[in-house]
Each structure stands twice: as C-alpha cells, then as structure tokens.
Design an enzyme around this catalytic site. Structure first.
Site, PDB file in Angstrom:
ATOM      1  N   GLY A  93     -24.118  -2.404 -22.409  1.00 43.34           N
ATOM      2  CA  GLY A  93     -25.360  -1.626 -22.370  1.00 43.34           C
ATOM      3  C   GLY A  93     -25.012  -0.181 -22.657  1.00 43.34           C
ATOM      4  O   GLY A  93     -24.926   0.239 -23.808  1.00 43.34           O
ATOM      5  N   SER A  94     -24.730   0.565 -21.588  1.00 43.70           N
ATOM      6  CA  SER A  94     -24.297   1.954 -21.763  1.00 43.70           C
ATOM      7  C   SER A  94     -22.974   2.021 -22.514  1.00 43.70           C
ATOM      8  O   SER A  94     -22.748   2.898 -23.351  1.00 43.70           O
ATOM      9  CB  SER A  94     -24.140   2.631 -20.393  1.00 43.70           C
ATOM     10  OG  SER A  94     -25.398   2.809 -19.801  1.00 43.70           O
ATOM     11  N   ILE A 125     -52.016  11.228  -5.627  1.00 41.34           N
ATOM     12  CA  ILE A 125     -53.305  11.938  -5.669  1.00 41.34           C
ATOM     13  C   ILE A 125     -54.463  10.938  -5.638  1.00 41.34           C
ATOM     14  O   ILE A 125     -55.484  11.177  -5.004  1.00 41.34           O
ATOM     15  CB  ILE A 125     -53.375  12.856  -6.919  1.00 41.34           C
ATOM     16  CG1 ILE A 125     -52.413  14.036  -6.736  1.00 41.34           C
ATOM     17  CG2 ILE A 125     -54.808  13.341  -7.185  1.00 41.34           C
ATOM     18  CD1 ILE A 125     -52.204  14.893  -7.976  1.00 41.34           C
ATOM     19  N   SER A 146     -30.416   8.020 -18.279  1.00 42.38           N
ATOM     20  CA  SER A 146     -30.322   9.463 -17.972  1.00 42.38           C
ATOM     21  C   SER A 146     -28.854   9.878 -17.839  1.00 42.38           C
ATOM     22  O   SER A 146     -28.478  10.993 -18.222  1.00 42.38           O
ATOM     23  CB  SER A 146     -31.059   9.777 -16.666  1.00 42.38           C
ATOM     24  OG  SER A 146     -32.447   9.599 -16.844  1.00 42.38           O
ATOM     25  N   PHE A 190     -33.903  -3.436 -33.256  1.00 42.90           N
ATOM     26  CA  PHE A 190     -32.574  -2.798 -33.293  1.00 42.90           C
ATOM     27  C   PHE A 190     -31.747  -3.471 -32.203  1.00 42.90           C
ATOM     28  O   PHE A 190     -32.126  -3.408 -31.019  1.00 42.90           O
ATOM     29  CB  PHE A 190     -32.777  -1.305 -33.011  1.00 42.90           C
ATOM     30  CG  PHE A 190     -31.528  -0.484 -32.929  1.00 42.90           C
ATOM     31  CD1 PHE A 190     -30.945   0.049 -34.080  1.00 42.90           C
ATOM     32  CD2 PHE A 190     -30.954  -0.184 -31.695  1.00 42.90           C
ATOM     33  CE1 PHE A 190     -29.810   0.852 -33.992  1.00 42.90           C
ATOM     34  CE2 PHE A 190     -29.819   0.625 -31.607  1.00 42.90           C
ATOM     35  CZ  PHE A 190     -29.252   1.144 -32.757  1.00 42.90           C
ATOM     36  N   GLU A 246     -32.599   3.323 -24.677  1.00 41.94           N
ATOM     37  CA  GLU A 246     -32.068   4.274 -25.666  1.00 41.94           C
ATOM     38  C   GLU A 246     -31.133   5.310 -25.014  1.00 41.94           C
ATOM     39  O   GLU A 246     -31.121   6.484 -25.381  1.00 41.94           O
ATOM     40  CB  GLU A 246     -33.201   4.909 -26.471  1.00 41.94           C
ATOM     41  CG  GLU A 246     -33.971   3.812 -27.203  1.00 41.94           C
ATOM     42  CD  GLU A 246     -34.664   4.232 -28.465  1.00 41.94           C
ATOM     43  OE1 GLU A 246     -34.277   5.249 -29.044  1.00 41.94           O
ATOM     44  OE2 GLU A 246     -35.579   3.514 -28.869  1.00 41.94           O
ATOM     45  N   GLY A 264     -34.051   8.164 -32.214  1.00 44.77           N
ATOM     46  CA  GLY A 264     -34.793   7.306 -31.283  1.00 44.77           C
ATOM     47  C   GLY A 264     -35.060   8.021 -29.979  1.00 44.77           C
ATOM     48  O   GLY A 264     -36.126   7.873 -29.368  1.00 44.77           O
ATOM     49  N   PRO A 281     -25.263  -8.645 -23.048  1.00 40.25           N
ATOM     50  CA  PRO A 281     -25.121  -8.888 -21.602  1.00 40.25           C
ATOM     51  C   PRO A 281     -24.039  -8.009 -20.968  1.00 40.25           C
ATOM     52  O   PRO A 281     -24.183  -7.567 -19.841  1.00 40.25           O
ATOM     53  CB  PRO A 281     -24.768 -10.370 -21.526  1.00 40.25           C
ATOM     54  CG  PRO A 281     -25.366 -10.970 -22.767  1.00 40.25           C
ATOM     55  CD  PRO A 281     -25.292  -9.901 -23.820  1.00 40.25           C
ATOM     56  N   GLN A 299     -55.710  22.968  -1.696  1.00 36.26           N
ATOM     57  CA  GLN A 299     -54.518  23.588  -2.279  1.00 36.26           C
ATOM     58  C   GLN A 299     -53.356  22.596  -2.415  1.00 36.26           C
ATOM     59  O   GLN A 299     -52.560  22.692  -3.362  1.00 36.26           O
ATOM     60  CB  GLN A 299     -54.094  24.791  -1.429  1.00 36.26           C
ATOM     61  CG  GLN A 299     -53.234  25.747  -2.198  1.00 36.26           C
ATOM     62  CD  GLN A 299     -52.872  26.978  -1.400  1.00 36.26           C
ATOM     63  OE1 GLN A 299     -52.328  26.887  -0.309  1.00 36.26           O
ATOM     64  NE2 GLN A 299     -53.179  28.140  -1.946  1.00 36.26           N
TER      65      GLN A 299
HETATM   66  N1  CAA Z   1     -23.539  10.298 -34.358  1.00 34.67           N
HETATM   67  C1  CAA Z   1     -22.532   9.762 -35.095  1.00 34.67           C
HETATM   68  N2  CAA Z   1     -21.398   9.313 -34.530  1.00 34.67           N
HETATM   69  C2  CAA Z   1     -21.285   9.395 -33.196  1.00 34.67           C
HETATM   70  C3  CAA Z   1     -22.287   9.936 -32.382  1.00 34.67           C
HETATM   71  C4  CAA Z   1     -23.448  10.392 -33.018  1.00 34.67           C
HETATM   72  N3  CAA Z   1     -24.438  10.928 -32.314  1.00 34.67           N
HETATM   73  N4  CAA Z   1     -21.896   9.860 -31.092  1.00 34.67           N
HETATM   74  C5  CAA Z   1     -20.679   9.299 -31.099  1.00 34.67           C
HETATM   75  N5  CAA Z   1     -20.303   9.025 -32.378  1.00 34.67           N
HETATM   76  C6  CAA Z   1     -19.058   8.445 -32.820  1.00 34.67           C
HETATM   77  C7  CAA Z   1     -17.867   9.263 -32.342  1.00 34.67           C
HETATM   78  O1  CAA Z   1     -17.583  10.312 -33.221  1.00 34.67           O
HETATM   79  C8  CAA Z   1     -16.764   8.230 -32.305  1.00 34.67           C
HETATM   80  O2  CAA Z   1     -16.251   8.015 -33.598  1.00 34.67           O
HETATM   81  P1  CAA Z   1     -14.733   8.453 -33.970  1.00 34.67           P
HETATM   82  O3  CAA Z   1     -13.848   7.670 -33.070  1.00 34.67           O
HETATM   83  O4  CAA Z   1     -14.591   8.120 -35.412  1.00 34.67           O
HETATM   84  O5  CAA Z   1     -14.659   9.927 -33.706  1.00 34.67           O
HETATM   85  C9  CAA Z   1     -17.500   6.950 -31.930  1.00 34.67           C
HETATM   86  O6  CAA Z   1     -18.877   7.161 -32.222  1.00 34.67           O
HETATM   87  C10 CAA Z   1     -17.312   6.576 -30.487  1.00 34.67           C
HETATM   88  O7  CAA Z   1     -17.808   7.647 -29.717  1.00 34.67           O
HETATM   89  P2  CAA Z   1     -17.204   8.007 -28.313  1.00 34.67           P
HETATM   90  O8  CAA Z   1     -15.705   8.098 -28.399  1.00 34.67           O
HETATM   91  O9  CAA Z   1     -17.937   9.199 -27.844  1.00 34.67           O
HETATM   92  O10 CAA Z   1     -17.561   6.696 -27.488  1.00 34.67           O
HETATM   93  P3  CAA Z   1     -17.787   6.538 -25.936  1.00 34.67           P
HETATM   94  O11 CAA Z   1     -17.652   5.104 -25.655  1.00 34.67           O
HETATM   95  O12 CAA Z   1     -16.972   7.504 -25.152  1.00 34.67           O
HETATM   96  O13 CAA Z   1     -19.306   7.027 -25.706  1.00 34.67           O
HETATM   97  C11 CAA Z   1     -21.667   6.764 -25.794  1.00 34.67           C
HETATM   98  C12 CAA Z   1     -20.348   6.689 -26.540  1.00 34.67           C
HETATM   99  C13 CAA Z   1     -22.315   8.101 -26.115  1.00 34.67           C
HETATM  100  C14 CAA Z   1     -21.574   6.602 -24.305  1.00 34.67           C
HETATM  101  C15 CAA Z   1     -22.422   5.601 -26.441  1.00 34.67           C
HETATM  102  O14 CAA Z   1     -21.774   4.374 -26.117  1.00 34.67           O
HETATM  103  C16 CAA Z   1     -23.864   5.518 -26.067  1.00 34.67           C
HETATM  104  O15 CAA Z   1     -24.679   6.241 -26.599  1.00 34.67           O
HETATM  105  N6  CAA Z   1     -24.221   4.576 -25.140  1.00 34.67           N
HETATM  106  C17 CAA Z   1     -25.600   4.298 -24.850  1.00 34.67           C
HETATM  107  C18 CAA Z   1     -26.101   3.216 -25.750  1.00 34.67           C
HETATM  108  C19 CAA Z   1     -27.589   3.233 -25.887  1.00 34.67           C
HETATM  109  O16 CAA Z   1     -28.225   4.271 -26.007  1.00 34.67           O
HETATM  110  N7  CAA Z   1     -28.154   2.037 -25.928  1.00 34.67           N
HETATM  111  C20 CAA Z   1     -29.539   1.917 -26.156  1.00 34.67           C
HETATM  112  C21 CAA Z   1     -29.835   0.551 -26.683  1.00 34.67           C
HETATM  113  S1  CAA Z   1     -31.052   0.548 -27.910  1.00 34.67           S
HETATM  114  C22 CAA Z   1     -32.539   0.540 -27.113  1.00 34.67           C
HETATM  115  O17 CAA Z   1     -32.651   0.749 -25.942  1.00 34.67           O
HETATM  116  C23 CAA Z   1     -33.685   0.338 -28.027  1.00 34.67           C
HETATM  117  C24 CAA Z   1     -34.916  -0.146 -27.381  1.00 34.67           C
HETATM  118  O18 CAA Z   1     -35.044  -1.295 -27.089  1.00 34.67           O
HETATM  119  C25 CAA Z   1     -36.063   0.737 -27.176  1.00 34.67           C
END
Ligand code: CAA
Length: 379
Positions: free
Chosen positions: A131-132, A337, A366, A123, A363, A242, A128, A279
């Site tokens: 990320g968040s 421990i 925090s 996925f 994913e 996820g 670069p 303890q």
């Molecule tokens: N389901 C469906 N749609 C969603 C949603 C959800 N859970 N959460 C947000 N959306 C939609 C919103 O409705 C919005 O759409 P509209 O404009 O049409 O309403 C759109 O997505 C944008 O959302 P936000 O305005 O909330 O966007 P934001 O930039 O303020 O915040 C965020 C979004 C929650 C911070 C998001 O960017 C996020 O989750 N960031 C973290 C990314 C992440 O988890 N990365 C992990 C990488 S994958 C990985 O790690 C895999 C691995 O290797 C193990």
C-alpha cells in the site's frame, strides 16, 4: 499575483455546481446506502467533458487547466464524493499518464475513448502487501518476448468493475527492485483477468472498489507505457497530479459540510433564537471557514504550479495533507452542529463525514504526504 478566476473558469465551476445539484444530489443517499455506482451520472459527466478535462482536444479532451479541475472537483465533491473520485482517477491517474507518457498508438486506442468519457479507467498500484510501501510490488510481469505474462492481485482498485482500461504496475525484474517495475495497459476481458467482489466500505460507498486477479494474463509489449522499468516513476509522477484531485475532493467535502452547517444553524432554533446567534456555533463556523479557505488556496496553488510547468510535488502533497485533515475536522463539527439530525442520513452530513476519511488514506496516506513534504523541505 492575483486571486481572480477567468470567465471560462467561472463558467466551468457554475456548470459543475449546477450538475451536482441537478444530477448528483437526487439519489445520493440511496446510492450510498445500496453501494450503487453512479453509472448514469458518470456517463453525463463524460458527455460534459469532465472525464478528460485536461486532455488536449487532439485526443478527445476538453483542454482545460488544472485550476478548472480543482473548481470542478470541489463542486462535485460537495454533493457526491463517490462520483467525484471517478473524475479524479480518470483525469489524473489514467488520462494524464497516457497523454504524457503513452505512445501515439496507445493514445489513439486508449486515451481518446477515456478522455471522451466513453469508457473509464483504473489505476492499479496497491496490493494486499503493498500500500504505502509501493515499491514492494508482488504482481509479476514476466518478459516472454513479444508479450508479458502477468500474475498477481491488486487491491482497493477504484472503478474496479466499471472500468474498461486498467493501468497495472507489475514487477518484471525483481533484482532491479523498483527499476524493474513496468506499467502495463490491461483491458477488461483479457483472458485470465478476473474481478473480485465489491468492497463494503465506510465511505464513498457508491464508488466501485474491487480487488483484481491476474492469472497468466498475456499483455502485448506494445501495451507497456514508456521504457522497460519505467513503471514506478510513471506511478509516482501520475500520483503527484492525482493528489491535487483528491485534495480538491477533500476541499469539496469540507465546503459541502460547511454550507450545510451554515444553512442549518440559520434555521434551527434553540433557547429562543437560531443557533447561528450562539457564539459557540459562530466560532465553530468561523474556524471551519478559515481552514477551508486555507485548504482551497493550497489546492489552487498546486494547480497553478502544474499549469505553469513548475514542480508541484510538495505543493500537491501539502494540499492533500491539509485539505484531507480539514475535511475530517470540518465534517465532524458539521455533524456536531446538526446535533441528533446530523446522525441520521437525510441531513447528508454523516455521509460527508464518512466520505472524508478516505481522503486521508488513498493516493498516499497523510503519513506518506508528510514523507514527501519532509524530503522536499530537507533537500
Ligand atoms: N516522480 C518521479 N519519480 C519519483 C517520484 C516522483 N514524484 N517520487 C519518487 N520517485 C522515484 C525516486 O526518484 C526513486 O527513483 P530512483 O531510485 O531512480 O532515484 C524511486 O521513485 C523510488 O523512490 P524512493 O526511493 O523515494 O522510494 P521509497 O520507497 O522510499 O518511497 C514513497 C516512495 C513516496 C513512499 C512511495 O512509495 C509512495 O508514494 N507511496 C504511497 C503510494 C500511494 O500513494 N498509493 C496510492 C494508491 S493509488 C490510489 O489510491 C488511487 C485511488 O484508488 C483513488
């Protein structure tokens, strides 16, 4: 409300527990040391049906529920988080999204082999500079009529080199911001798709983490998942599930460290008795057990909501936030421990401590989980 598992769930948990002891434990220290991907073990996990656990049998999956998934993730992660992350990513971020949003042709071509564990998937959202802040996708997918031309770089991709099927988020229309992002299925071997070197990581060192480069990769239009511009919602929706998988991974890391600490405390003697009689150690073990149980309940609640077709956005983020913080605290205490033995590799807890850290990062960190939870709370 009841707190009992079904016979089937208990059997699946036992199968995962047995597999972890028989197949994952031998060699886990060496794989961590040499950053070796658990290829044989992943193949066997596929044969057991764990790589497409929740996919319907119609598409090659095992048709199990999310509760079973949590149970399996916990058991595997007690022993080898590098193997369990493959199970989590393949199930939640790849198979789930394809089954829920993919076309029938995509399911036939890509989902069936993924769900059977014949191949694994990746996925690809992180970059670069994204990320968040996942909406800031720099990878582009220019619309060329019958195909997209993909250019860009993805970072920190789990299964980066071992996958065959990659779901890649890319920006087609920057003016539309996140509504211009598409989710595209890209195959290993497509011209212009190259894989960077393996990352040298602190934890989950057996997991295969790479950056990916796309240079004028031609991706047929039929490989787009969902409608034009659906890619960001696709990514957010798959990440919700996820997060339950990673929460259960964190739970397993914590529970594994706790089991080792209990066993060690009963064996290790100091001041004329076992340290389990002290303890100071008893209280640590009690606090660890209490937090682990709370994390387990949050994971199971999120899974239950998913199984019952209810919203699990908040529950999944709460489970991931809490379980990952518990994994970190528990593993640090388990090393404490064990004393000096905890600081050397043979006793496993130092690896669990290093593995725990990533569960607070991938994913959604925090901090991102707190954003998701607070938005739900304030709705
Ligand atoms: N389901 C469906 N749609 C969603 C949603 C959800 N859970 N959460 C947000 N959306 C939609 C919103 O409705 C919005 O759409 P509209 O404009 O049409 O309403 C759109 O997505 C944008 O959302 P936000 O305005 O909330 O966007 P934001 O930039 O303020 O915040 C965020 C979004 C929650 C911070 C998001 O960017 C996020 O989750 N960031 C973290 C990314 C992440 O988890 N990365 C992990 C990488 S994958 C990985 O790690 C895999 C691995 O290797 C193990």
């Amino acid at each position: 409300m009841h707190f009992e598992f079904t016979e089937e769930q208990l059997m699946i948990r036992q199968a995962a527990r047995d597999f972890a002891q028989a197949e994952l434990k031998p060699g886990v220290i060496e794989r961590d040391e040499h950053q070796k991907f658990p290829a044989e073990q992943v193949k066997k996990l596929g044969e057991l049906g764990f790589l497409g656990m929740m996919v319907s049998p119609q598409y090659g999956g095992s048709g199990m529920d999310a509760i079973s998934y949590v149970l399996v993730m916990e058991e595997l992660s007690k022993v080898d988080a590098s193997a369990s992350v493959v199970v989590s990513v393949n199930n939640s971020l790849v198979c789930y999204g394809l089954e829920k949003y993919g076309s029938e042709a995509q399911k036939q071509k890509y989902l069936i082999p993924l769900a059977k564990g014949e191949v694994i998937g990746a996925f690809c959202l992180s970059e670069p500079e994204a990320g968040s802040d996942a909406t800031s996708q720099r990878t582009t997918a220019i619309d060329m009529g019958d195909h997209y031309l993909v250019n860009g770089t993805k970072n920190w991709i789990t299964n980066g080199n071992s996958a065959s099927t990659y779901i890649v988020m890319a920006q087609t229309d920057a003016a539309k911001k996140h509504h211009g992002i598409n989710a595209l299925i890209i195959e290993k071997g497509m011209e212009g798709f190259t894989i960077g070197p393996k990352e040298n990581k602190m934890g989950i060192r057996g997991s295969d983490t790479h950056s990916l480069m796309f240079t004028d990769v031609k991706v047929p239009k039929e490989n787009r998942i969902g409608d034009e511009g659906f890619g960001f919602k696709f990514a957010m929706s798959t990440l919700e599930g996820g997060r339950i998988g990673i929460a259960a991974q964190a739970l397993g890391i914590a529970a594994g460290a706790h089991e080792l600490a209990v066993q060690y405390a009963k064996e290790r003697k100091a001041f004329g008795k076992t340290i389990a009689d002290l303890q100071a150690i008893q209280f640590k073990l009690a606090d660890m057990a209490t937090e682990i149980e709370a994390a387990r309940l949050l994971c199971l609640k999120a899974a239950w909501l998913k199984d019952h077709g209810k919203s699990y956005t908040q529950a999944g983020s709460m489970a991931k936030l809490f379980a990952s913080e518990v994994a970190m605290r528990t593993t640090v205490e388990a090393v404490q421990i064990h004393g000096g033995y905890g600081f050397v590799k043979e006793y496993h807890v130092e690896r669990l401590m290093r593995d725990a850290k990533i569960t607070q990062i991938y994913e959604g960190t925090s901090e991102i989980q707190r954003i998701v939870i607070s938005r739900e709370v304030l709705k």
